[in-house]
Write a protein that holds these residues in place. Structure first.
Motif, mmCIF file in Angstrom:
data_model
loop_
_atom_site.group_PDB
_atom_site.id
_atom_site.type_symbol
_atom_site.label_atom_id
_atom_site.label_comp_id
_atom_site.label_asym_id
_atom_site.label_seq_id
_atom_site.Cartn_x
_atom_site.Cartn_y
_atom_site.Cartn_z
ATOM 1 N N TYR A 26 -21.920 11.735 -6.261
ATOM 2 C CA TYR A 26 -20.652 11.219 -6.754
ATOM 3 C C TYR A 26 -20.258 11.874 -8.069
ATOM 4 O O TYR A 26 -19.096 12.181 -8.281
ATOM 5 C CB TYR A 26 -20.685 9.691 -6.932
ATOM 6 C CG TYR A 26 -19.290 9.156 -7.063
ATOM 7 C CD1 TYR A 26 -18.589 8.793 -5.934
ATOM 8 C CD2 TYR A 26 -18.652 9.063 -8.292
ATOM 9 C CE1 TYR A 26 -17.290 8.348 -6.022
ATOM 10 C CE2 TYR A 26 -17.359 8.616 -8.392
ATOM 11 C CZ TYR A 26 -16.678 8.252 -7.247
ATOM 12 O OH TYR A 26 -15.382 7.827 -7.346
ATOM 13 N N GLY A 30 -16.981 13.058 -6.739
ATOM 14 C CA GLY A 30 -16.082 11.920 -6.862
ATOM 15 C C GLY A 30 -15.115 11.990 -8.023
ATOM 16 O O GLY A 30 -14.013 11.440 -7.965
ATOM 17 N N VAL A 31 -15.505 12.657 -9.100
ATOM 18 C CA VAL A 31 -14.646 12.710 -10.281
ATOM 19 C C VAL A 31 -13.738 13.943 -10.296
ATOM 20 O O VAL A 31 -12.906 14.079 -11.186
ATOM 21 C CB VAL A 31 -15.467 12.649 -11.589
ATOM 22 C CG1 VAL A 31 -16.229 11.352 -11.688
ATOM 23 C CG2 VAL A 31 -16.395 13.823 -11.714
ATOM 24 N N TRP A 134 -21.158 4.697 -4.844
ATOM 25 C CA TRP A 134 -19.862 5.296 -4.511
ATOM 26 C C TRP A 134 -18.747 4.249 -4.636
ATOM 27 O O TRP A 134 -17.699 4.516 -5.224
ATOM 28 C CB TRP A 134 -19.908 5.856 -3.095
ATOM 29 C CG TRP A 134 -18.708 6.649 -2.729
ATOM 30 C CD1 TRP A 134 -17.485 6.172 -2.325
ATOM 31 C CD2 TRP A 134 -18.570 8.061 -2.775
ATOM 32 N NE1 TRP A 134 -16.622 7.194 -2.103
ATOM 33 C CE2 TRP A 134 -17.263 8.373 -2.365
ATOM 34 C CE3 TRP A 134 -19.436 9.083 -3.103
ATOM 35 C CZ2 TRP A 134 -16.806 9.680 -2.283
ATOM 36 C CZ3 TRP A 134 -18.974 10.384 -3.012
ATOM 37 C CH2 TRP A 134 -17.675 10.668 -2.609
ATOM 38 N N LYS A 135 -18.985 3.059 -4.092
ATOM 39 C CA LYS A 135 -17.975 1.994 -4.118
ATOM 40 C C LYS A 135 -17.670 1.560 -5.556
ATOM 41 O O LYS A 135 -16.506 1.450 -5.944
ATOM 42 C CB LYS A 135 -18.464 0.813 -3.291
ATOM 43 C CG LYS A 135 -17.465 -0.299 -3.180
ATOM 44 C CD LYS A 135 -18.020 -1.436 -2.356
ATOM 45 C CE LYS A 135 -17.098 -2.616 -2.462
ATOM 46 N NZ LYS A 135 -17.754 -3.870 -2.215
ATOM 47 N N ALA A 137 -18.228 3.190 -8.402
ATOM 48 C CA ALA A 137 -17.607 4.279 -9.163
ATOM 49 C C ALA A 137 -16.164 4.492 -8.742
ATOM 50 O O ALA A 137 -15.294 4.707 -9.591
ATOM 51 C CB ALA A 137 -18.414 5.564 -8.987
ATOM 52 N N SER A 138 -15.888 4.418 -7.451
ATOM 53 C CA SER A 138 -14.508 4.595 -6.969
ATOM 54 C C SER A 138 -13.596 3.494 -7.498
ATOM 55 O O SER A 138 -12.446 3.751 -7.862
ATOM 56 C CB SER A 138 -14.481 4.603 -5.442
ATOM 57 O OG SER A 138 -15.172 5.710 -4.948
ATOM 58 N N ARG A 139 -14.116 2.274 -7.524
ATOM 59 C CA ARG A 139 -13.333 1.140 -8.023
ATOM 60 C C ARG A 139 -12.967 1.326 -9.493
ATOM 61 O O ARG A 139 -11.850 1.045 -9.911
ATOM 62 C CB ARG A 139 -14.121 -0.158 -7.821
ATOM 63 C CG ARG A 139 -13.420 -1.414 -8.294
ATOM 64 C CD ARG A 139 -14.297 -2.648 -8.105
ATOM 65 N NE ARG A 139 -15.669 -2.518 -8.556
ATOM 66 C CZ ARG A 139 -16.056 -2.582 -9.844
ATOM 67 N NH1 ARG A 139 -15.165 -2.754 -10.789
ATOM 68 N NH2 ARG A 139 -17.323 -2.479 -10.179
ATOM 69 N N LEU A 141 -12.968 4.294 -11.105
ATOM 70 C CA LEU A 141 -12.258 5.555 -11.293
ATOM 71 C C LEU A 141 -10.794 5.480 -10.854
ATOM 72 O O LEU A 141 -9.944 6.173 -11.417
ATOM 73 C CB LEU A 141 -12.982 6.668 -10.528
ATOM 74 C CG LEU A 141 -12.557 8.093 -10.800
ATOM 75 C CD1 LEU A 141 -12.778 8.441 -12.274
ATOM 76 C CD2 LEU A 141 -13.319 9.057 -9.905
ATOM 77 N N ARG A 142 -10.482 4.652 -9.868
ATOM 78 C CA ARG A 142 -9.129 4.567 -9.320
ATOM 79 C C ARG A 142 -8.064 4.321 -10.398
ATOM 80 O O ARG A 142 -7.055 5.041 -10.442
ATOM 81 C CB ARG A 142 -9.053 3.496 -8.227
ATOM 82 C CG ARG A 142 -7.744 3.489 -7.464
ATOM 83 C CD ARG A 142 -7.745 2.494 -6.309
ATOM 84 N NE ARG A 142 -8.897 2.683 -5.433
ATOM 85 C CZ ARG A 142 -9.866 1.794 -5.255
ATOM 86 N NH1 ARG A 142 -9.839 0.640 -5.891
ATOM 87 N NH2 ARG A 142 -10.873 2.027 -4.446
#
Length: 159
Positions: A26, A30-31, A134-135, A137-139, A141-142
Motif C-alpha cells: 500500500y 496506494g498513495v 488497505w481498507k 489507509a484508503s479510508r 487517504l480518500r
C-alpha cells in the motif's frame, strides 16, 4: 490422511505471512494518486505566469503536512501488521516442525478439526491483515485526495 499431507500448505502459509510482512504494497501503490495530484499542482505553480493565490498555497502546504502525518500513521500501522504476520509465520514454522515429526501419523478420530485449523491458519491471516491495512489507509487517504483535487481545480480556475 496423515499430518505430513499438510506440510506444503503450512510452507505456503509461512511464505505468505513472511511475504506479506515484508511487502509494503500500500505504501508504494496506494498513495500514488495523491502524489501525482500534488506533483501536478506544483507543476501548475511552476509553469504559471503569476504567483499562486496565497490561500491556495496555504491549503497545499496544509495538505502536504497532513500527507506527511498520514505516511507516519501508515508506517506505524504497517509495523503492527508486520509484527502480527511475523508472529503467525513463526507459529506456522513451529507447526511445520511438529508436522515433520508426525508426518506418518494419521489424523485420528476426534482431531479432524486440526487439519482445518492448520489450513485456515496458513491461508487466512495474511490476506486479512493486508485487507485491513488497505481498507484503513484508503479510508484515511480518500479525504486527502479529495482536498488535492479541490486545490488542483482552484489552481486551474485561477489560470
Amino acid at each position: 490422511m496423515n499430518y505430513g499431507d499438510f506440510s506444503s500448505v503450512v510452507q505456503l502459509g509461512v511464505s505468505l505471512h513472511l511475504g506479506t510482512a515484508l511487502l509494503q504494497f500500500y505504501g508504494d501503490l496506494g498513495v500514488q494518486p495523491l502524489i501525482r495530484i500534488l506533483d501536478r499542482i506544483k507543476g501548475l505553480f511552476a509553469e504559471g505566469e503569476h504567483e499562486p493565490l496565497l490561500e491556495v498555497k496555504t491549503e497545499l502546504e496544509e495538505l502536504e503536512s497532513d500527507f506527511q502525518i498520514f505516511k507516519i500513521r501508515l508506517f506505524n500501522e504497517y509495523r503492527k501488521y508486520v509484527i502480527i504476520n511475523s508472529a503467525v509465520a513463526v507459529a506456522l514454522t513451529v507447526v511445520l516442525i511438529v508436522i515433520a515429526f508426525l508426518a506418518e501419523t494419521k489424523v485420528g478420530d476426534g482431531s479432524e478439526w486440526v487439519p482445518l485449523l492448520i489450513v485456515l491458519a496458513s491461508i487466512l491471516p495474511a490476506p486479512a491483515t493486508l485487507f485491513c491495512l488497505w481498507k484503513d489507509a484508503s479510508r484515511i487517504l480518500r479525504p486527502l485526495i479529495e482536498r488535492a483535487d479541490a486545490i488542483e481545480d482552484q489552481v486551474l480556475k485561477s489560470k
